[in-house]
Write an enzyme that holds these catalytic residues in place. Structure first.
Site, PDB file in Angstrom:
ATOM      1  N   HIS A 131       0.850  -1.196   0.000  1.00 23.78           N
ATOM      2  CA  HIS A 131       0.000   0.000   0.000  1.00 23.78           C
ATOM      3  C   HIS A 131       0.883   1.242   0.000  1.00 23.78           C
ATOM      4  O   HIS A 131       2.087   1.152   0.262  1.00 23.78           O
ATOM      5  CB  HIS A 131      -0.894   0.037   1.249  1.00 23.78           C
ATOM      6  CG  HIS A 131      -1.807  -1.149   1.405  1.00 23.78           C
ATOM      7  ND1 HIS A 131      -2.981  -1.271   0.715  1.00 23.78           N
ATOM      8  CD2 HIS A 131      -1.701  -2.268   2.169  1.00 23.78           C
ATOM      9  CE1 HIS A 131      -3.582  -2.414   1.058  1.00 23.78           C
ATOM     10  NE2 HIS A 131      -2.823  -3.038   1.938  1.00 23.78           N
ATOM     11  N   ASP A 136      -1.396   8.735  -1.425  1.00 26.66           N
ATOM     12  CA  ASP A 136      -1.308   9.914  -2.296  1.00 26.66           C
ATOM     13  C   ASP A 136      -2.176  10.997  -1.671  1.00 26.66           C
ATOM     14  O   ASP A 136      -3.398  10.837  -1.573  1.00 26.66           O
ATOM     15  CB  ASP A 136      -1.800   9.512  -3.699  1.00 26.66           C
ATOM     16  CG  ASP A 136      -2.066  10.718  -4.620  1.00 26.66           C
ATOM     17  OD1 ASP A 136      -1.917  11.873  -4.189  1.00 26.66           O
ATOM     18  OD2 ASP A 136      -2.453  10.480  -5.777  1.00 26.66           O
ATOM     19  N   HIS A 152      -3.760  14.534  -2.026  1.00 27.49           N
ATOM     20  CA  HIS A 152      -4.043  15.577  -3.016  1.00 27.49           C
ATOM     21  C   HIS A 152      -3.604  16.952  -2.518  1.00 27.49           C
ATOM     22  O   HIS A 152      -3.474  17.875  -3.304  1.00 27.49           O
ATOM     23  CB  HIS A 152      -5.535  15.600  -3.345  1.00 27.49           C
ATOM     24  CG  HIS A 152      -5.976  14.431  -4.170  1.00 27.49           C
ATOM     25  ND1 HIS A 152      -7.219  14.358  -4.751  1.00 27.49           N
ATOM     26  CD2 HIS A 152      -5.343  13.275  -4.515  1.00 27.49           C
ATOM     27  CE1 HIS A 152      -7.336  13.215  -5.424  1.00 27.49           C
ATOM     28  NE2 HIS A 152      -6.214  12.534  -5.273  1.00 27.49           N
ATOM     29  N   HIS A 158      -5.644   9.038  -0.744  1.00 28.35           N
ATOM     30  CA  HIS A 158      -6.033   7.664  -1.067  1.00 28.35           C
ATOM     31  C   HIS A 158      -4.815   6.801  -1.327  1.00 28.35           C
ATOM     32  O   HIS A 158      -3.722   7.307  -1.583  1.00 28.35           O
ATOM     33  CB  HIS A 158      -6.988   7.633  -2.272  1.00 28.35           C
ATOM     34  CG  HIS A 158      -6.395   8.159  -3.555  1.00 28.35           C
ATOM     35  ND1 HIS A 158      -5.697   7.360  -4.432  1.00 28.35           N
ATOM     36  CD2 HIS A 158      -6.414   9.401  -4.093  1.00 28.35           C
ATOM     37  CE1 HIS A 158      -5.310   8.094  -5.470  1.00 28.35           C
ATOM     38  NE2 HIS A 158      -5.725   9.337  -5.289  1.00 28.35           N
ATOM     39  N   CYS A 159      -5.012   5.507  -1.267  1.00 23.56           N
ATOM     40  CA  CYS A 159      -3.959   4.553  -1.609  1.00 23.56           C
ATOM     41  C   CYS A 159      -3.828   4.517  -3.133  1.00 23.56           C
ATOM     42  O   CYS A 159      -4.810   4.695  -3.843  1.00 23.56           O
ATOM     43  CB  CYS A 159      -4.315   3.184  -1.056  1.00 23.56           C
ATOM     44  SG  CYS A 159      -2.980   1.978  -1.209  1.00 23.56           S
ATOM     45  N   HIS A 162      -7.885  -0.478  -4.857  1.00 26.11           N
ATOM     46  CA  HIS A 162      -7.630  -0.110  -3.461  1.00 26.11           C
ATOM     47  C   HIS A 162      -8.524   1.052  -3.025  1.00 26.11           C
ATOM     48  O   HIS A 162      -8.977   1.088  -1.888  1.00 26.11           O
ATOM     49  CB  HIS A 162      -6.149   0.247  -3.264  1.00 26.11           C
ATOM     50  CG  HIS A 162      -5.265  -0.959  -3.129  1.00 26.11           C
ATOM     51  ND1 HIS A 162      -4.402  -1.151  -2.071  1.00 26.11           N
ATOM     52  CD2 HIS A 162      -5.130  -2.052  -3.912  1.00 26.11           C
ATOM     53  CE1 HIS A 162      -3.766  -2.303  -2.218  1.00 26.11           C
ATOM     54  NE2 HIS A 162      -4.179  -2.871  -3.335  1.00 26.11           N
ATOM     55  N   MET A 218      -9.800   2.585   0.733  1.00 26.48           N
ATOM     56  CA  MET A 218      -8.584   3.318   1.136  1.00 26.48           C
ATOM     57  C   MET A 218      -8.600   4.766   0.650  1.00 26.48           C
ATOM     58  O   MET A 218      -7.940   5.128  -0.328  1.00 26.48           O
ATOM     59  CB  MET A 218      -7.338   2.589   0.636  1.00 26.48           C
ATOM     60  CG  MET A 218      -7.191   1.226   1.290  1.00 26.48           C
ATOM     61  SD  MET A 218      -5.579   0.494   1.014  1.00 26.48           S
ATOM     62  CE  MET A 218      -4.620   1.274   2.302  1.00 26.48           C
ATOM     63  N   HIS A 237     -27.227  16.576  -0.739  1.00 26.50           N
ATOM     64  CA  HIS A 237     -28.414  17.407  -0.528  1.00 26.50           C
ATOM     65  C   HIS A 237     -28.938  17.120   0.881  1.00 26.50           C
ATOM     66  O   HIS A 237     -29.051  15.964   1.273  1.00 26.50           O
ATOM     67  CB  HIS A 237     -29.480  17.043  -1.576  1.00 26.50           C
ATOM     68  CG  HIS A 237     -30.796  17.707  -1.343  1.00 26.50           C
ATOM     69  ND1 HIS A 237     -31.068  18.979  -1.791  1.00 26.50           N
ATOM     70  CD2 HIS A 237     -31.913  17.275  -0.716  1.00 26.50           C
ATOM     71  CE1 HIS A 237     -32.309  19.296  -1.447  1.00 26.50           C
ATOM     72  NE2 HIS A 237     -32.843  18.293  -0.789  1.00 26.50           N
ATOM     73  N   GLU A 265     -29.058  24.429  -2.802  1.00 31.72           N
ATOM     74  CA  GLU A 265     -30.000  23.335  -2.511  1.00 31.72           C
ATOM     75  C   GLU A 265     -29.298  21.974  -2.618  1.00 31.72           C
ATOM     76  O   GLU A 265     -29.584  21.054  -1.868  1.00 31.72           O
ATOM     77  CB  GLU A 265     -31.200  23.392  -3.459  1.00 31.72           C
ATOM     78  CG  GLU A 265     -30.835  23.271  -4.920  1.00 31.72           C
ATOM     79  CD  GLU A 265     -32.061  23.284  -5.828  1.00 31.72           C
ATOM     80  OE1 GLU A 265     -32.116  24.162  -6.694  1.00 31.72           O
ATOM     81  OE2 GLU A 265     -32.941  22.420  -5.690  1.00 31.72           O
ATOM     82  N   THR A 266     -28.405  21.868  -3.571  1.00 29.73           N
ATOM     83  CA  THR A 266     -27.644  20.639  -3.802  1.00 29.73           C
ATOM     84  C   THR A 266     -26.277  21.081  -4.280  1.00 29.73           C
ATOM     85  O   THR A 266     -26.168  22.103  -4.964  1.00 29.73           O
ATOM     86  CB  THR A 266     -28.323  19.785  -4.892  1.00 29.73           C
ATOM     87  OG1 THR A 266     -29.632  19.415  -4.437  1.00 29.73           O
ATOM     88  CG2 THR A 266     -27.548  18.510  -5.200  1.00 29.73           C
ATOM     89  N   HIS A 289     -28.181  13.136  -4.029  1.00 28.51           N
ATOM     90  CA  HIS A 289     -29.450  13.390  -4.712  1.00 28.51           C
ATOM     91  C   HIS A 289     -29.511  12.783  -6.113  1.00 28.51           C
ATOM     92  O   HIS A 289     -30.312  13.213  -6.954  1.00 28.51           O
ATOM     93  CB  HIS A 289     -29.803  14.881  -4.726  1.00 28.51           C
ATOM     94  CG  HIS A 289     -31.272  15.151  -4.692  1.00 28.51           C
ATOM     95  ND1 HIS A 289     -32.116  14.858  -5.750  1.00 28.51           N
ATOM     96  CD2 HIS A 289     -32.067  15.661  -3.714  1.00 28.51           C
ATOM     97  CE1 HIS A 289     -33.355  15.197  -5.429  1.00 28.51           C
ATOM     98  NE2 HIS A 289     -33.353  15.685  -4.205  1.00 28.51           N
TER      99      HIS A 289
HETATM  100 CU   LIG Z   1      -3.733   0.081  -0.630  1.00 26.08          CU
END
Ligand SMILES: [Cu+2]
Length: 372
Positions: free
Chosen positions: A113, A116, A118, A153-154, A163, A168, A273, A297-298, A324
């Site tokens: 594993h 990452d 962002h 995330h992985c 993954h 993950m 929503h 609203e959304t 929604h």
């Molecule tokens: Cu992983």
């Protein structure tokens, strides 16, 4: 006998000894703070604004491969997780802080594993520097240079989407040092914060249409990939399973409280929503340097991002918070509840007359005239 060689070696060792402590941990002369992470929808205690200077914030992420049950029918799923929850915990820091993560892949796991972020810059968001096999751990540090809510995330080579949709993923929130602001630059604060991580799941079925279960993630890989490639999830869930945040697991608030809702989707678009409520202030893309939108609203969360919304509850009751795409909400699981206590406001809404029979003789008079 001390030869020239041993003297040189001695000098080299002395240099090494002198320089090692500096290299080890203190190349940054900043205070350190260790943070105990908590499982979503809850978020560890944090300051919304800070007068202190930047710190190194230490987090520990323990990778856990585990079987979980993802719906009321008892469907079993081979999950891969950060700290045992889907999504992994939310980490909160301030702009300019350094995030120092110890990523532990215990030897009871079966897969390599990594992670990452962002919110990080370079090295595949850290993915290139954090590859750990079972029985290994790694420490990564990155500087929080941009504010906002960001997915992590992985991302292991050759099996990234698998993954991610196996659980993950999580979120980092980088707050401005002086806190959140509205469009006019006035401070915005929240009384509570909840973190909702949406997850599309792709569970293979047998020839009779029953969900299959597997002993390990590796065993599920080939069948799951086949389902994934059709892009039709069997489940779309908040926080790991159908009903993880409904009924007795509902999130709570009081009338008058402002709640921050952070919503992430690491793989696929979604559209949160709040039924009977709104987004008073919404950072749809989750990036706090951009002014928040008002009165939505959304809102739209792009796959691979996390957004943030502030809402001040004005009425008590049970609120459903849904994706929604209502098929995904009702049929596939993407629903949560807020249970809000307080006084009902008749000015905002009142049942003027309860449901009852249509009075005789009145019905035709009230009907709109038919064009002829
Ligand atoms: Cu992983």
């Amino acid at each position: 006998m001390i030869t020239r060689r041993t003297a040189l070696l001695g000098a080299a060792v002395a240099t090494l000894l002198a320089s090692t402590p500096a290299l080890a941990a203190d190349d940054l002369k900043l205070p350190r703070q260790s943070v105990e992470l908590v499982a979503p929808p809850f978020v560890h205690a944090h300051e919304q604004a800070t007068k202190e200077g930047p710190k190194i914030i230490e987090f520990k992420l323990q990778i856990k491969e585990k079987e979980v049950v993802i719906d009321d029918a008892g469907t079993k799923f081979q999950a891969m997780t950060f700290n045992g929850s889907m999504p992994g915990p939310m980490m909160v820091v301030h702009e300019g802080d350094y995030v120092e993560v110890t990523l532990i892949n215990s030897d009871t796991n079966t897969m390599p594993h990594n992670i990452d972020f962002h919110s990080a810059t370079g090295g595949l968001g850290g993915g290139a520097l954090t590859h750990v096999n079972p029985g290994e751990q790694v420490v990564l540090r990155w500087k929080a240079t941009r504010t906002g809510t960001f997915v992590y995330h992985c991302a292991p080579e050759g099996m990234i989407p698998w993954h991610v949709v196996s659980g993950m993923h999580g979120t980092v929130m980088v707050l401005p040092r002086d806190g959140l602001k509205n469009r006019e630059g006035k401070p915005l604060r929240y009384d509570r914060v909840y973190y909702i991580g949406e997850n599309d799941l792709y569970v293979p079925k047998d020839e009779n249409g029953k969900y299959k279960s597997y002993e390990t993630p590796g065993e599920a890989f080939a069948d799951t990939t086949e389902v994934m490639r059709k892009l039709i999830p069997t489940h779309v869930v908040f926080n790991g399973k159908v009903g993880a945040l409904t009924g007795k697991n509902a999130m709570t608030a009081k009338v008058g409280e402002t709640v921050m809702i952070v919503h992430s989707q690491a793989n696929r678009d979604t559209r949160p929503h709040l039924i009977g409520g709104h987004g008073d202030y919404v950072w749809e893309t989750g990036k706090f340097i951009n002014p928040p939108e008002k009165d939505l609203e959304t809102w739209f969360i792009r796959g691979g991002s996390a957004g943030a919304a502030l809402y001040t509850f004005r009425q008590p009751g049970i609120y459903a918070y849904v994706n929604h795409n209502l098929i995904e909400a009702v049929e596939l699981g993407a629903s949560a509840h807020f249970k809000v206590e307080g006084e009902w406001n008749n000015d905002l809404m009142k049942q003027v007359k309860p449901p009852g029979p249509i009075p005789p003789g009145k019905s035709s008079a009230l009907e709109a005239p038919v064009a002829r």
